[in-house]
Write an enzyme that holds these catalytic residues in place. Structure first.
Site, short mmCIF file in Angstrom:
data_model
loop_
_atom_site.label_atom_id
_atom_site.label_comp_id
_atom_site.label_asym_id
_atom_site.label_seq_id
_atom_site.Cartn_x
_atom_site.Cartn_y
_atom_site.Cartn_z
N ARG A 194 0.82 -1.21 0.00
CA ARG A 194 0.00 0.00 0.00
C ARG A 194 0.86 1.26 0.00
O ARG A 194 0.57 2.21 -0.74
CB ARG A 194 -0.96 0.01 1.20
CG ARG A 194 -2.07 -1.02 1.09
CD ARG A 194 -2.96 -1.01 2.30
NE ARG A 194 -2.16 -1.29 3.49
CZ ARG A 194 -2.50 -0.96 4.72
NH1 ARG A 194 -3.62 -0.33 4.96
NH2 ARG A 194 -1.72 -1.27 5.74
N ASN B 142 -6.20 -2.60 1.93
CA ASN B 142 -6.22 -4.04 2.10
C ASN B 142 -7.66 -4.52 2.18
O ASN B 142 -8.51 -3.84 2.78
CB ASN B 142 -5.50 -4.45 3.38
CG ASN B 142 -4.00 -4.35 3.27
OD1 ASN B 142 -3.43 -4.33 2.19
ND2 ASN B 142 -3.34 -4.27 4.42
#
Length: 92
Positions: free
Chosen positions: A20, A38
């Protein structure tokens, strides 16, 4: 410049490997807006809006991911842009 929107679902070893953070850094450098997060099933979701050529660069990058990631699959879907984002960020 025509604004496009891509929805990406990335699977593999992509959580817990800074995927990320690297995605946010790459998308911001490309001038894209949207988010990365996520998912509970182990995948990472990306919604990105911006110039088509910059989106293509991000999509190619997502096939590699962060240095520790192992990407098995990237599913992409082109969507209609909404203009709802003013930056690219990591969502929770």
């Amino acid at each position: 410049m025509a604004i496009k929107r891509e929805h990406l679902l990335i699977s593999g070893q992509v959580q817990g490997v800074s995927f990320r953070a690297y995605t946010e850094q790459k998308a911001r450098a490309l001038g894209l807006t949207g988010f990365v997060r996520n998912l509970s099933d182990g995948r990472v979701e990306v919604i990105a809006e911006g110039d088509e050529s910059q989106l293509e660069i991000l999509k190619r990058w997502c096939h590699e991911g962060s240095p520790q990631a192992v990407v098995n699959e990237v599913v992409t879907e082109t969507q209609s842009p909404t203009g709802e984002f003013d930056e690219f960020r990591t969502a929770t």
